[in-house]
Design a protein around this motif. Structure first.
Motif, PDB file in Angstrom:
ATOM      1  N   TRP A  16     -39.650 -52.199 -28.891  1.00  9.36           N
ATOM      2  CA  TRP A  16     -40.938 -51.725 -28.381  1.00  9.36           C
ATOM      3  C   TRP A  16     -42.031 -52.787 -28.502  1.00  9.36           C
ATOM      4  O   TRP A  16     -42.940 -52.832 -27.683  1.00  9.36           O
ATOM      5  CB  TRP A  16     -41.345 -50.445 -29.106  1.00  9.36           C
ATOM      6  CG  TRP A  16     -40.647 -49.236 -28.576  1.00  9.36           C
ATOM      7  CD1 TRP A  16     -39.885 -49.157 -27.441  1.00  9.36           C
ATOM      8  CD2 TRP A  16     -40.625 -47.927 -29.152  1.00  9.36           C
ATOM      9  NE1 TRP A  16     -39.395 -47.882 -27.274  1.00  9.36           N
ATOM     10  CE2 TRP A  16     -39.828 -47.105 -28.302  1.00  9.36           C
ATOM     11  CE3 TRP A  16     -41.196 -47.365 -30.288  1.00  9.36           C
ATOM     12  CZ2 TRP A  16     -39.604 -45.759 -28.576  1.00  9.36           C
ATOM     13  CZ3 TRP A  16     -40.969 -46.017 -30.563  1.00  9.36           C
ATOM     14  CH2 TRP A  16     -40.188 -45.234 -29.707  1.00  9.36           C
ATOM     15  N   GLY A  17     -41.950 -53.639 -29.510  1.00  8.34           N
ATOM     16  CA  GLY A  17     -42.949 -54.694 -29.638  1.00  8.34           C
ATOM     17  C   GLY A  17     -42.865 -55.705 -28.499  1.00  8.34           C
ATOM     18  O   GLY A  17     -43.889 -56.153 -27.972  1.00  8.34           O
ATOM     19  N   LEU A  18     -41.635 -56.055 -28.108  1.00  5.08           N
ATOM     20  CA  LEU A  18     -41.434 -56.983 -26.988  1.00  5.08           C
ATOM     21  C   LEU A  18     -41.638 -56.303 -25.636  1.00  5.08           C
ATOM     22  O   LEU A  18     -41.801 -56.976 -24.610  1.00  5.08           O
ATOM     23  CB  LEU A  18     -40.023 -57.574 -27.056  1.00  5.08           C
ATOM     24  CG  LEU A  18     -39.694 -58.406 -28.296  1.00  5.08           C
ATOM     25  CD1 LEU A  18     -38.237 -58.831 -28.270  1.00  5.08           C
ATOM     26  CD2 LEU A  18     -40.605 -59.627 -28.394  1.00  5.08           C
ATOM     27  N   ASN A  19     -41.619 -54.982 -25.654  1.00  7.11           N
ATOM     28  CA  ASN A  19     -41.689 -54.173 -24.438  1.00  7.11           C
ATOM     29  C   ASN A  19     -42.896 -54.513 -23.568  1.00  7.11           C
ATOM     30  O   ASN A  19     -42.810 -54.562 -22.340  1.00  7.11           O
ATOM     31  CB  ASN A  19     -41.756 -52.702 -24.884  1.00  7.11           C
ATOM     32  CG  ASN A  19     -41.384 -51.734 -23.793  1.00  7.11           C
ATOM     33  OD1 ASN A  19     -40.620 -52.050 -22.897  1.00  7.11           O
ATOM     34  ND2 ASN A  19     -41.931 -50.553 -23.865  1.00  7.11           N
ATOM     35  N   ALA A  89     -52.537 -53.802 -25.617  1.00 10.77           N
ATOM     36  CA  ALA A  89     -51.839 -52.573 -25.237  1.00 10.77           C
ATOM     37  C   ALA A  89     -50.931 -52.108 -26.364  1.00 10.77           C
ATOM     38  O   ALA A  89     -50.833 -50.906 -26.645  1.00 10.77           O
ATOM     39  CB  ALA A  89     -51.019 -52.808 -23.968  1.00 10.77           C
ATOM     40  N   SER A  90     -50.276 -53.041 -27.043  1.00 10.76           N
ATOM     41  CA  SER A  90     -49.384 -52.667 -28.143  1.00 10.76           C
ATOM     42  C   SER A  90     -50.159 -52.033 -29.291  1.00 10.76           C
ATOM     43  O   SER A  90     -49.613 -51.213 -30.037  1.00 10.76           O
ATOM     44  CB  SER A  90     -48.610 -53.895 -28.638  1.00 10.76           C
ATOM     45  OG  SER A  90     -49.454 -54.801 -29.324  1.00 10.76           O
ATOM     46  N   VAL A  91     -51.433 -52.399 -29.441  1.00 10.27           N
ATOM     47  CA  VAL A  91     -52.281 -51.813 -30.493  1.00 10.27           C
ATOM     48  C   VAL A  91     -52.774 -50.430 -30.064  1.00 10.27           C
ATOM     49  O   VAL A  91     -52.626 -49.442 -30.792  1.00 10.27           O
ATOM     50  CB  VAL A  91     -53.476 -52.728 -30.810  1.00 10.27           C
ATOM     51  CG1 VAL A  91     -54.425 -52.052 -31.800  1.00 10.27           C
ATOM     52  CG2 VAL A  91     -53.006 -54.064 -31.357  1.00 10.27           C
ATOM     53  N   VAL A  92     -53.362 -50.362 -28.886  1.00  9.02           N
ATOM     54  CA  VAL A  92     -53.999 -49.120 -28.430  1.00  9.02           C
ATOM     55  C   VAL A  92     -52.970 -48.004 -28.266  1.00  9.02           C
ATOM     56  O   VAL A  92     -53.277 -46.826 -28.528  1.00  9.02           O
ATOM     57  CB  VAL A  92     -54.766 -49.360 -27.111  1.00  9.02           C
ATOM     58  CG1 VAL A  92     -55.338 -48.064 -26.557  1.00  9.02           C
ATOM     59  CG2 VAL A  92     -55.886 -50.368 -27.349  1.00  9.02           C
ATOM     60  N   MET A  93     -51.744 -48.329 -27.880  1.00 11.05           N
ATOM     61  CA  MET A  93     -50.726 -47.295 -27.701  1.00 11.05           C
ATOM     62  C   MET A  93     -50.395 -46.578 -29.012  1.00 11.05           C
ATOM     63  O   MET A  93     -49.901 -45.454 -28.996  1.00 11.05           O
ATOM     64  CB  MET A  93     -49.452 -47.893 -27.102  1.00 11.05           C
ATOM     65  CG  MET A  93     -49.536 -48.188 -25.611  1.00 11.05           C
ATOM     66  SD  MET A  93     -49.848 -46.714 -24.610  1.00 11.05           S
ATOM     67  CE  MET A  93     -48.323 -45.798 -24.848  1.00 11.05           C
ATOM     68  N   GLN A  94     -50.678 -47.214 -30.159  1.00 10.45           N
ATOM     69  CA  GLN A  94     -50.383 -46.563 -31.432  1.00 10.45           C
ATOM     70  C   GLN A  94     -51.320 -45.398 -31.719  1.00 10.45           C
ATOM     71  O   GLN A  94     -51.088 -44.621 -32.656  1.00 10.45           O
ATOM     72  CB  GLN A  94     -50.436 -47.586 -32.574  1.00 10.45           C
ATOM     73  CG  GLN A  94     -49.435 -48.711 -32.434  1.00 10.45           C
ATOM     74  CD  GLN A  94     -48.057 -48.236 -32.029  1.00 10.45           C
ATOM     75  OE1 GLN A  94     -47.482 -47.354 -32.658  1.00 10.45           O
ATOM     76  NE2 GLN A  94     -47.523 -48.803 -30.946  1.00 10.45           N
ATOM     77  N   VAL A 255     -45.474 -57.183 -33.710  1.00 12.00           N
ATOM     78  CA  VAL A 255     -44.542 -57.867 -32.807  1.00 12.00           C
ATOM     79  C   VAL A 255     -45.188 -58.076 -31.443  1.00 12.00           C
ATOM     80  O   VAL A 255     -45.062 -59.150 -30.835  1.00 12.00           O
ATOM     81  CB  VAL A 255     -43.239 -57.050 -32.659  1.00 12.00           C
ATOM     82  CG1 VAL A 255     -42.294 -57.725 -31.657  1.00 12.00           C
ATOM     83  CG2 VAL A 255     -42.557 -56.883 -34.007  1.00 12.00           C
ATOM     84  N   GLY A 256     -45.922 -57.062 -30.953  1.00  7.49           N
ATOM     85  CA  GLY A 256     -46.548 -57.153 -29.634  1.00  7.49           C
ATOM     86  C   GLY A 256     -47.583 -58.256 -29.548  1.00  7.49           C
ATOM     87  O   GLY A 256     -47.621 -59.012 -28.558  1.00  7.49           O
ATOM     88  N   LEU A 257     -48.436 -58.373 -30.560  1.00  7.09           N
ATOM     89  CA  LEU A 257     -49.467 -59.421 -30.557  1.00  7.09           C
ATOM     90  C   LEU A 257     -48.832 -60.805 -30.638  1.00  7.09           C
ATOM     91  O   LEU A 257     -49.259 -61.743 -29.949  1.00  7.09           O
ATOM     92  CB  LEU A 257     -50.419 -59.207 -31.729  1.00  7.09           C
ATOM     93  CG  LEU A 257     -51.383 -58.021 -31.592  1.00  7.09           C
ATOM     94  CD1 LEU A 257     -52.028 -57.696 -32.930  1.00  7.09           C
ATOM     95  CD2 LEU A 257     -52.460 -58.317 -30.550  1.00  7.09           C
ATOM     96  N   TRP A 258     -47.800 -60.938 -31.473  1.00  3.29           N
ATOM     97  CA  TRP A 258     -47.126 -62.233 -31.589  1.00  3.29           C
ATOM     98  C   TRP A 258     -46.450 -62.598 -30.267  1.00  3.29           C
ATOM     99  O   TRP A 258     -46.561 -63.746 -29.793  1.00  3.29           O
ATOM    100  CB  TRP A 258     -46.082 -62.179 -32.706  1.00  3.29           C
ATOM    101  CG  TRP A 258     -45.171 -63.369 -32.693  1.00  3.29           C
ATOM    102  CD1 TRP A 258     -45.406 -64.602 -33.211  1.00  3.29           C
ATOM    103  CD2 TRP A 258     -43.877 -63.444 -32.063  1.00  3.29           C
ATOM    104  NE1 TRP A 258     -44.336 -65.444 -32.960  1.00  3.29           N
ATOM    105  CE2 TRP A 258     -43.392 -64.764 -32.264  1.00  3.29           C
ATOM    106  CE3 TRP A 258     -43.084 -62.520 -31.373  1.00  3.29           C
ATOM    107  CZ2 TRP A 258     -42.145 -65.170 -31.790  1.00  3.29           C
ATOM    108  CZ3 TRP A 258     -41.852 -62.934 -30.899  1.00  3.29           C
ATOM    109  CH2 TRP A 258     -41.386 -64.248 -31.107  1.00  3.29           C
ATOM    110  N   ALA A 259     -45.736 -61.652 -29.651  1.00  6.58           N
ATOM    111  CA  ALA A 259     -45.021 -61.943 -28.417  1.00  6.58           C
ATOM    112  C   ALA A 259     -45.989 -62.289 -27.287  1.00  6.58           C
ATOM    113  O   ALA A 259     -45.736 -63.202 -26.491  1.00  6.58           O
ATOM    114  CB  ALA A 259     -44.155 -60.743 -28.023  1.00  6.58           C
ATOM    115  N   ALA A 260     -47.116 -61.563 -27.198  1.00  7.92           N
ATOM    116  CA  ALA A 260     -48.094 -61.838 -26.140  1.00  7.92           C
ATOM    117  C   ALA A 260     -48.715 -63.213 -26.313  1.00  7.92           C
ATOM    118  O   ALA A 260     -48.975 -63.923 -25.337  1.00  7.92           O
ATOM    119  CB  ALA A 260     -49.178 -60.764 -26.147  1.00  7.92           C
ATOM    120  N   ALA A 261     -48.953 -63.610 -27.565  1.00  8.94           N
ATOM    121  CA  ALA A 261     -49.500 -64.947 -27.816  1.00  8.94           C
ATOM    122  C   ALA A 261     -48.480 -66.025 -27.464  1.00  8.94           C
ATOM    123  O   ALA A 261     -48.827 -67.073 -26.894  1.00  8.94           O
ATOM    124  CB  ALA A 261     -49.915 -65.070 -29.278  1.00  8.94           C
TER     125      ALA A 261
END
Length: 297
Positions: A16-19, A89-94, A255-261
């Motif tokens: 889901w983080g890489l999603n 988006a990975s933050v707000v979805m939580q 994971v989402g923030l790292w992957a987006a960066a």
């Protein structure tokens, strides 16, 4: 939790983080509604003949498919196309955890604890900070993208409640079968919306020009993010209390923030970092994790 369940929940967090990065990549060649249609077509049709229909009234499959499929991902894909950054988006979805809390009181009769309301208030302040840092420049989060992502989180909460009500009234059910058969529901609405928004000619052009990147994104979203991750998540919620499972979702935005960066070079603004910290702090308070890790006499 057993070591196997810890491994399962970590796999869900990574998928889901890489999603969010995969969604952004898929939207580079596909419209939001067509991406949704292809995602759920592959998710449903790849296993439909091999997975029995769950012994549940159809209303649960339909309700879940509309909320989690058309609602959550229709809004999220549109938000990402309209300028929502993958990391934010990975933050707000939580915030789905807080929407679930708010909806569970009137629909399930569950009473929230004072710490849960405090966590909600802290997270709300974080969301205000994130929203106030929107812009229109390259790589910046747009306000419409933020609002649509909040709507997607709300629909995720609705789908959570549908699955919880189904389990409460009809007992445990096969999560894979539930995901596969409920994935049938969004297909026609997504294709209809895609034809309406894009037009039949543009729709056929997108399908004819589908790149390897687009195919990979669809397969990832359908097989890993939908079938595997949601089946594992539903099974974990059936075997453990939500208080044991939901806090692990705090790792998804990491994971989402790292992957987006790493992939898009996204760098949240200082105010967005502050808001992200507040949202995660609110989730910690909501789940009572701070009291668990604090000093003990």
């Amino acid at each position: 939790m057993s070591a196997g369940d810890v491994a399962r929940v970590l796999a869900v967090v990574l998928i889901w983080g890489l999603n969010f990065v995969v969604m952004k990549l898929g939207l580079q060649g596909l419209s939001p509604m067509l991406l949704g249609a292809l995602r759920f077509s592959v998710a449903a049709l790849s296993l439909l003949l091999f997975v029995p229909l769950p012994k549940l009234p159809p209303r649960y499959l339909i309700g879940y498919g509309l909320a989690q499929g058309v609602g959550q991902f229709g809004l999220l894909f549109t938000a990402l196309q309209l300028g929502m950054t993958a990391g934010m988006a990975s933050v707000v979805m939580q915030t789905q955890a807080f929407f679930t809390l708010l909806l569970a009181a009137p629909l399930l009769g569950e009473r929230a604890l004072p710490r849960q309301w405090l966590g909600l208030a802290v997270a709300l302040g974080g969301l205000v900070a994130i929203a106030s840092a929107h812009g229109q420049g390259p790589g910046q989060m747009t306000l419409i993208g933020f609002v649509l992502t909040l709507g997607a989180a709300l629909m995720w909460a609705v789908s959570n409640l549908v699955s919880r009500i189904a389990a409460a009234k009809h007992g445990s059910y096969d999560p894979l079968g539930f995901i596969v058969w409920s994935s049938l529901v969004p297909i026609v609405p997504f294709f209809a919306l895609a034809a309406w928004q894009d037009g039949p000619a543009a729709l056929l052009q997108q399908l004819a020009g589908l790149s390897a990147r687009g195919v990979g994104a669809v397969l990832y979203l359908a097989l890993l993010a939908t079938l595997l991750a949601y089946s594992l998540w539903t099974r974990l919620l059936q075997r453990h209390s939500p208080g044991r499972i939901v806090p692990w979702s705090l790792l998804v935005p990491v994971v989402g923030l790292w992957a987006a960066a790493a992939v898009f070079g996204e760098q949240p603004l200082p105010l967005q970092w502050l808001g992200t910290a507040a949202v995660l702090l609110g989730l910690l308070i909501n789940q009572g994790l701070l009291s668990r890790i604090g000093p003990r006499a």
